[in-house]
Each structure stands twice: as structure tokens, then as C-alpha cells.
Design an enzyme around this catalytic site. Structure first.
Site, PDB file in Angstrom:
ATOM      1  N   CYS A  19      70.166  58.734 -32.003  1.00  0.00           N
ATOM      2  CA  CYS A  19      70.105  58.378 -30.574  1.00  0.00           C
ATOM      3  C   CYS A  19      69.133  59.302 -29.851  1.00  0.00           C
ATOM      4  O   CYS A  19      68.344  58.857 -29.011  1.00  0.00           O
ATOM      5  CB  CYS A  19      71.485  58.492 -29.941  1.00  0.00           C
ATOM      6  SG  CYS A  19      72.694  57.301 -30.562  1.00  0.00           S
ATOM      7  N   CYS A  84      65.824  54.769  16.539  1.00  0.00           N
ATOM      8  CA  CYS A  84      65.246  53.467  16.220  1.00  0.00           C
ATOM      9  C   CYS A  84      65.062  53.373  14.712  1.00  0.00           C
ATOM     10  O   CYS A  84      65.348  54.316  13.974  1.00  0.00           O
ATOM     11  CB  CYS A  84      63.908  53.272  16.949  1.00  0.00           C
ATOM     12  SG  CYS A  84      62.638  54.474  16.474  1.00  0.00           S
ATOM     13  N   CYS A  87      62.970  56.001  13.069  1.00  0.00           N
ATOM     14  CA  CYS A  87      63.722  57.224  12.769  1.00  0.00           C
ATOM     15  C   CYS A  87      64.413  57.069  11.413  1.00  0.00           C
ATOM     16  O   CYS A  87      64.451  58.008  10.609  1.00  0.00           O
ATOM     17  CB  CYS A  87      64.765  57.497  13.857  1.00  0.00           C
ATOM     18  SG  CYS A  87      64.103  57.908  15.476  1.00  0.00           S
ATOM     19  N   ASP A 491      82.396  24.192 -10.542  1.00  0.00           N
ATOM     20  CA  ASP A 491      83.151  24.084 -11.788  1.00  0.00           C
ATOM     21  C   ASP A 491      84.404  23.261 -11.508  1.00  0.00           C
ATOM     22  O   ASP A 491      84.807  23.113 -10.353  1.00  0.00           O
ATOM     23  CB  ASP A 491      83.514  25.481 -12.280  1.00  0.00           C
ATOM     24  CG  ASP A 491      84.321  25.437 -13.560  1.00  0.00           C
ATOM     25  OD1 ASP A 491      83.923  24.699 -14.474  1.00  0.00           O
ATOM     26  OD2 ASP A 491      85.355  26.137 -13.629  1.00  0.00           O
ATOM     27  N   ASP A 687      85.209  30.721 -10.958  1.00  0.00           N
ATOM     28  CA  ASP A 687      86.287  31.689 -10.808  1.00  0.00           C
ATOM     29  C   ASP A 687      85.839  33.120 -11.056  1.00  0.00           C
ATOM     30  O   ASP A 687      86.636  34.044 -10.979  1.00  0.00           O
ATOM     31  CB  ASP A 687      87.462  31.342 -11.736  1.00  0.00           C
ATOM     32  CG  ASP A 687      87.048  31.318 -13.208  1.00  0.00           C
ATOM     33  OD1 ASP A 687      85.941  31.809 -13.528  1.00  0.00           O
ATOM     34  OD2 ASP A 687      87.818  30.811 -14.036  1.00  0.00           O
ATOM     35  N   ASP A 691      82.975  31.544 -15.760  1.00  0.00           N
ATOM     36  CA  ASP A 691      81.675  30.988 -15.414  1.00  0.00           C
ATOM     37  C   ASP A 691      80.616  32.065 -15.203  1.00  0.00           C
ATOM     38  O   ASP A 691      79.638  31.842 -14.491  1.00  0.00           O
ATOM     39  CB  ASP A 691      81.803  30.147 -14.134  1.00  0.00           C
ATOM     40  CG  ASP A 691      82.832  29.049 -14.288  1.00  0.00           C
ATOM     41  OD1 ASP A 691      82.684  28.234 -15.207  1.00  0.00           O
ATOM     42  OD2 ASP A 691      83.790  29.020 -13.500  1.00  0.00           O
TER      43      ASP A 691
END
Length: 796
Positions: A19, A84, A87, A491, A687, A691
Site C-alpha cells: 500500500c 457584504c 467581505c 419507482d 426509497d 434504488d
């Protein structure tokens, strides 16, 4: 050439030398990375890189591409001193300069700054220091906070009122005396000018003190802000008058002009601040839902403790009239709970033993004993607040144009003011002082604030309105995309339907006289021993009809065939129809099967008594919700993995003409992608679990009944109520919010496009300009506030 920078990143997922080698190779292959050294014991990688060609965020993205995550921490700050959006840009730039900050989102309206940082690299004090060096104040806020503290807001408002009062106390007599002088009522006495100066000094130094400090910050940060324009405009008039007074020329003094500019701007800012505070009322109401204390059972005694001290697994008592302090489950007791502020559902929900309850909801009656499951930032209420906060702080794409204009606005205005001065002086042949006053008018009339407020104020009000309806937007971009949706894909199971089978029909065999209630009673008696969904539907139907079922003996479940048991001396079997002439001849059963319903046969001692039909029926609100979506000019389709007969039946009952059945999750995603390639803006409603591919593929993924963590974390739009009415409501509130943003931007651009040329032409006085500038910002904020009461189609 910038010096190389070095940073150590905490990396997750490193297990061995392989790794480490993969990470080092991936990073050193990236342009700008000079060296990368992995420490496996510390799970860190130290990177030397060229800041000119590689950023920390890009390095983190490279690690993610290689399959490794860098530990990140979200920090939440309240920033004070911003006047603003420019800023806010200055603060954002200062925070981004802190090594280890990956992302920054700032809402200049609410003063909220959200940071994503490298764990262990960025400390809160680093951010506070960077913001302080930019001339602003940053205060870390507790997790789950939404708005700046009421104490801080009240203190700021009180100070603003004092400054307005002070400004009016000196400006009003200054204006009266100046008008009397110009009208000849007090004569041409030289001492009049000195009195005007004495009255103007407190306004210029004390009332305008914040603006001078802000202008200095802007100069140091190389960013033009509203403060720069106010200071230049008022100071020019003041210094011009002071110069005339000192040289003995008292005919044309403009002390009242400089003071009125400052005071009018202060009055406008005070009104704007009050209106802006009102934009966050919905979120403050959510934040106030959580009780400060909880009644916890410890050592067999009920003790009152701060809600932060409650731990998972403890027991909490909630009396009638109290708000529930934690997410948990009812151990004992029952009652009705008002969940309206959390989900938008107006009717109370009945809670019994085993029911889930959420923090912030109100126990209307009954004593509830709860087992604590989630506390603090883990509760549903905290996650809702966090999601709405994120949506309010992140920028919608429509804001990018305003940001680009605001970034160059002040330099352009100063250039126009300079041209105005030299043009009138050299070409218009008027005095330098008169030309300067016209240039001052240009500076004062220009208003970058309205541009900066146009989007964030509407977003704050719109997302707050949506939250009250149980609709949560993931981000400003998600809201803007939702407003553009022209196709909604639904669905079937759990979205258009209730998501669980229910008994729809009970019919007797052709040659048997048994009543439907008798058939259902025997079937429910047997099915008590089964946990199959059909068994649950039958037992629930019997309970709903008040039928008394018997205890079964010798219960046997036969896989794929059904269940059987001894009931009241009969051998009762419930399962797949056995066929035969009797059943085939019964048109009622055939019709039920053609409707996509599941039919089970009930027999006693091998003699068929009748049949029970079970189906997942449409939601009560499904047809009305589909019609409401269509009324918005949106096409509606259904994609499902179910059989065509079942899908067609449901589609016909809810009013959907276009459907595709027998689809795998990947097929749904493919169909949605094909629609998008035709130019449609597609919203997928599901749901949030089954899905997931389709939700991710759509332009907008809408998760219905989003109590699940996965839905809150993954959906573009989460509907807290388990109701389809939230779909048209979400689209409607998104369209209303985007429409308000467009109105605000139109006004902000129109105001500047019309009035800056008018000021350049000498048609306006600086005092008129100051009043118009103050009112322009107020108009934007009050227009955004209209969203709070705007009619929303199909509001749940």
C-alpha cells in the site's frame, strides 16, 4: 518562484508495504509533487510539493483515485464583521490560505462558515488566527448549530440602533442648520461653518467608524467592498467641505451630505439586518426544538441532567407536554407525539411500545419511557439542521455570475466615478467641487450589496420553508436542479405503493358457503406462526376486522408451498393454490391474478374453503400526487423490477401512462441516462436504498421517507415524511426560490444599470443616492422574505 511546501496527511486504508508503495507511486507521478514518503506506523504520508502547480485538495483527490481516503474533519464558525459578499470573499481567501483546509463555504448573510479540513492538521485556532489577520472575527460554533447566537445578534442589533440614534441626533440639526444657511435665514456668518463641522465630526468618526475599519481591511486584502464606496463618498464630501472652511470659503459646504450619506446607510443596514434575521427564523425554530435538559433514570431515580450528558443505552422519561430530548425507542407507555416541526406532518403520530421517537418532537399525552439510541449530533434533528445549513451555505450555480460581477464591481465604479469627475470638470466646464460631488454621487449610488444578497437570502428563506414541510435539499445546486426538472421517474414498490402486502380480497370457493370472515380467521390462526410478509398481511387484516384467532397446534412451514397447522380440530393449510377444475373455473380468482395480486388458498381437512388475495396497494396520496406533478408541466413515468401485470395495474390506478417493468437496478440507471442524453432534466424518486444506482444517475435523486441514514447522506433531496406529496412540494418550493433569486438579481442589475448612468449625468444628489443605495439592499431582503408566505403548489 514559490518555495516547495510540505504537509503530512493522515491516510486510511494502508495495511502493508505494498500500500505504501502504491501511494508513493501515485503521488510522485502527479505534476507538482516533488516527493512522497509513507509512514506505516503513523498511517501518514509526508508530501513535498510545489504550491504553484499542485494544491492539497488535488493531492487528496489523487489519493482517493488510488483508493485511499484522507481523514477529514468538518469545522463550523461564526464570522463577525462582514458587511457584504465581498467581505465573505476576503474571509474565504484567508481561510483557504491555512494549510490543510480543503473546502470553504461562507454565507455572508448568516455569517456562517463551513470548512472541510485534514484531521489533525488544521486546528480551530489556526482558522481564528487567519480570519483575525484578515480583519474579521471567527468564533467556533458547537456541532449542529444553525444560526449565530441570539446573544451575539441581539448585541449587534443594539449597537446598530445606538449608532443610528447617534447619527440622527447629529445629522438632523446639521441638515436643518445647513438648509437655513443656504436659504439665508441665519446670514453668511463664518461661525456657521464651524458649527456644521462640529456636528459632522461625530458622524464621520464614530457612526462611520465600522466603515473606515472595513475599508482598511479591504485595502489590506486587495478586495473592493461596500465599505470602500461609503468611505470614499462620504470622506470626499467631508474633506472638500473642511478644505473650503479652512481656506475661508463657506459658500458651498457639504458636511450635511457626508453625514446624511453615513446615517442613511446606517438606517438601511439596521432595517436590512432585521429583515435578514427574519430569513433564518425557520432554522432558529428547528434549533430551539431540542430541550436543554432530560429526565434520566439513574440508580432507580429520575434525575434532571443537561441533554449533552445523556448517553446511548440510558433510559429517559418524557412527561406529557415535554419535548423528547433524544432519538430512541419506547420501552413503556404510549401517547400521541407531534412531529410537525420535524416532518411537516400535521397529525400527531401514535407511539406504543417499540415505536421510534425523534429528538425535538412533542409528547402530547401519556408518560413515555424511552431507551436512548442516538444523542447530540447523531440525532435526526441534528442531521436535519446540518443538511439545511449545508444547503444554505453552499452556492447555487446561479450565484456565480453575481460573484463574478461583485468581484470587479468596486474597481469599475471607481473608474466610472473618476471619469465622471474629469469629464464634468474638463468637458462640462463646471467647478472641481461640483464635479467632485457628482463623482461622489456615482460612488454612493453604486450598490454591490444587493448583488451579494440576491442569492443567499432567498436560499436561506427557501430552504427554511422547505424544511418546515419536511423537504431537505442537499445543496444550493440540488435546489437549482430541482427547479429545472421536467421529467419525474417513480419507482413502484415503496414509492407509489405502501411497500408491504395487504389483504385486498377474501373469496369463498365456488362450492363452499363459508363466510369471508371465517376463511380469514382460520388463515390468520395458522399464519401466527410464520414471519412471511403474506402471513403478516393476513394476521394484520384479521386484527383490523376484530376477528378472534385461535392458537395453532403442530405448525409446519413447507418451503414454496405454504404453512399448515391444527386449528379448532381442523387441519388447516394456507399456501399456493393447488389448481384443479374448481379454482380454474372461478373467474374471480383469475381476475385477481390478472390484476397482479398474489392469491393463496385456504383449505381445511384437504377441502378448499376459499382464497385470499394479497397485494402491495398504492399509497392513498399516490394518484393525487402524480396529478400534482403533472400540473407543474412535468412528465411522469414508472420504472420497476416487478412483473408487467402488477406494474400495469398500479400504473393504471395512480394515473401513469408510461412504464417499464422487469428492470434490474442497473437497467433503471441506464434508462435514466438515456433520458438525460435527450436533454431531459430527470428526477428519480425512490426509497434511497434499493434504488441507489438510479438515484445517483438522475439529475436529482429524491429519497422518500428519508428516516434512513443512507437517504439523508446520499440523496439530493430527502423527504422526511413518508408521503409522495413531498415530490411536487419540493419542485414547487425550488421553483419559487429560484424565481425569487432571479427577481433579486434582475433588480440588483437593473438598479445599478439605470442609476449609475443617472448619477454620472448629474441627475441625482448624493443624499438621494445614499437613500436609494440603502433601500436597494432592503428590497432584495424583503423580496426574499416573501417566500415565507408564498403559495406552494401541492404543499404537504
Amino acid at each position: 518562484m514559490p518555495m516547495p511546501a510540505k504537509i503530512s496527511l493522515p491516510v486510511q486504508g494502508m495495511r502493508d508495504a505494498g500500500c505504501a508503495g502504491a501511494i508513493e507511486r501515485a503521488l510522485t507521478a502527479r505534476p507538482g509533487v516533488i516527493a512522497a514518503n509513507v509512514s506505516l506506523p503513523g498511517s501518514t504520508v509526508t508530501i513535498e510539493y510545489d504550491p504553484a502547480t499542485a494544491s492539497v485538495a488535488e493531492i487528496v483527490a489523487e489519493l482517493a483515485t488510488a483508493g485511499y481516503r484522507v481523514r477529514q474533519v468538518d469545522l463550523d464558525f461564526e464570522v463577525r464583521g462582514m458587511h457584504c459578499q465581498n467581505c465573505a470573499r476576503a474571509v474565504e481567501r484567508a481561510i483557504c490560505s491555512v494549510p490543510g483546509v480543503l473546502r470553504v463555504s461562507i454565507n455572508g448573510t448568516t455569517g456562517v462558515a463551513l470548512l472541510t479540513t485534514l484531521a489533525g492538521v488544521v486546528l480551530p485556532e489556526h482558522v481564528v488566527s487567519a480570519v483575525g489577520n484578515a480583519g474579521y472575527e471567527a468564533i467556533q460554533r458547537r456541532a449542529g448549530g444553525m444560526q449565530p447566537s441570539d446573544t451575539a445578534l441581539a448585541g449587534a442589533a443594539a449597537r446598530e440602533r445606538r449608532l443610528v440614534t447617534l447619527g440622527l441626533a447629529f445629522t438632523l440639526p446639521l441638515v436643518v442648520l445647513s438648509m437655513a444657511k443656504d436659504a439665508g435665514f441665519v446670514g453668511a456668518q463664518p461661525w456657521i461653518g464651524w458649527i456644521l463641522l462640529v456636528l459632522a465630526i461625530p458622524v464621520q468618526t464614530i457612526v462611520a467608524g465600522d466603515y473606515y475599519a472595513g475599508a482598511l481591511r479591504s485595502a489590506r486584502n486587495h478586495i473592493g467592498t461596500m465599505d470602500v464606496l461609503i468611505v470614499l463618498g462620504s470622506s470626499a464630501a467631508f474633506i472638500l467641505s473642511l478644505g473650503r472652511l479652512v481656506t475661508g470659503s463657506t459658500d458651498h459646504l457639504y458636511f450635511e451630505t457626508s453625514s446624511v450619506i453615513i446615517t442613511l446607510v446606517r438606517v438601511g443596514k439596521l432595517l436590512e439586518a432585521r429583515a435578514t434575521r427574519a430569513t433564518g427564523d425557520a432554522m432558529r425554530a428547528l434549533g430551539e426544538l431540542k430541550p436543554l435538559t432530560a429526565s434520566v433514570v439513574r440508580n432507580d431515580e429520575v434525575v434532571e441532567v443537561p441533554v449533552e450528558a445523556v448517553r446511548r443505552g440510558e433510559t429517559v422519561m418524557v412527561k406529557p407536554g415535554q419535548r423528547i430530548p433524544v432519538d430512541g425507542r419506547v420501552e413503556a407507555g404510549s401517547g400521541a407525539v407531534d412531529e410537525s416541526m420535524l416532518t411537516g406532518e400535521s397529525l400527531p403520530a401514535d407511539k406504543v411500545v417499540g415505536s421510534e421517537v425523534a429528538a425535538g418532537t412533542l409528547n402530547l399525552n401519556g408518560l413515555l419511557r424511552l431507551s436512548v439510541e442516538r444523542v447530540g449530533s447523531e440525532t435526526m434533528l441534528a442531521r436535519i439542521i446540518r443538511m439545511v445549513r449545508d444547503a444554505q451555505v453552499t452556492k447555487a450555480p446561479i450565484q456565480h455570475l453575481a460573484d463574478k460581477v461583485a468581484a470587479v464591481f468596486v474597481p469599475v465604479v471607481l473608474g466610472i466615478a473618476s471619469l465622471t469627475f474629469f469629464g464634468w470638470w474638463s468637458i462640462g466646464h463646471i467647478s472641481a467641487s461640483d464635479a467632485l460631488i457628482r463623482a461622489v454621487t456615482v460612488v454612493v449610488i453604486a450598490c454591490p450589496c444587493a448583488l451579494g444578497l440576491a442569492t443567499p437570502t432567498a436560499m436561506v428563506v427557501g430552504t427554511g420553508r422547505a424544511a418546515r414541510m419536511g423537504v431537505l435539499f442537499r445543496s444550493g445546486e440540488a435546489l437549482e436542479r430541482t427547479a429545472s426538472v421536467d421529467t419525474v421517474i417513480l419507482d413502484k414498490t415503496g414509492t407509489l405503493t405502501q411497500g408491504r402486502p395487504v389483504v385486498t380480497d377474501v373469496v369463498g370457493a365456488p362450492d363452499r358457503p363459508e363466510l369471508p370472515s371465517r376463511i380469514l380467521t382460520l388463515a390468520a390462526s395458522v399464519e401466527q406462526g410464520s414471519d412471511h410478509p403474506i402471513a403478516k398481511a393476513i394476521t394484520e387484516a384479521a386484527a383490523a376486522r376484530g376477528l378472534r384467532v385461535s392458537e395453532p397446534d403442530r405448525f409446519v412451514a413447507r418451503s414454496g408451498h405454504g404453512v399448515e397447522a391444527e386449528v379448532e380440530g381442523f387441519h388447516v393449510a394456507v399456501g399456493r393454490p393447488r389448481g384443479g377444475a374448481g379454482m380454474l373455473a372461478d373467474d374471480r380468482v383469475v381476475r385477481l391474478q390478472h390484476q397482479g395480486k398474489t392469491v393463496v388458498e385456504v383449505s381445511a381437512d384437504c377441502v378448499s374453503l376459499g382464497f385470499i388475495a394479497v397485494a402491495d396497494i398504492p399509497r392513498d396520496e399516490a394518484r393525487a400526487s402524480v396529478a400534482a406533478i403533472r400540473s407543474l408541466g412535468i412528465s411522469v413515468s414508472m420504472l420497476t423490477g416487478d412483473h408487467h401485470a402488477t406494474a400495469a395495474t398500479i400504473a393504471d390506478r395512480v394515473g401513469i401512462d408510461t412504464l417499464e417493468s422487469g428492470l434490474l437496478p442497473g437497467d433503471k440507471a441506464y434508462r435514466i441516462q438515456a433520458l438525460r442524453e435527450t436533454g431531459s432534466v430527470v428526477a428519480m424518486v425512490g426509497d434511497g436504498i434499493n434504488d441507489a444506482p438510479a438515484l445517483a444517475c438522475a439529475d436529482v435523486g429524491i429519497a422518500i421517507g428519508a428516516g434512513a441514514d443512507v437517504a439523508l447522506e446520499a440523496a439530493d433531496v430527502a423527504l422526511l415524511r413518508n408521503s409522495l406529496r413531498g415530490v411536487p412540494a419540493a419542485i414547487s418550493v425550488a421553483r419559487a426560490t429560484l424565481g425569487t433569486i432571479r427577481q433579486n438579481l434582475f433588480w440588483a442589475f437593473l438598479y445599478n444599470v439605470l442609476l449609475i448612468p443617472a448619477a454620472t449625468a448629474g441627475l441625482l444628489h448624493p443624499i438621494m443616492a445614499a437613500g436609494a443605495m440603502a433601500m436597494s439592499s432592503l428590497f432584495v431582503v424583503t423580496n426574499s422574505l416573501r417566500l415565507r408566505g408564498a403559495p406552494i403548489d401541492a404543499e404537504p
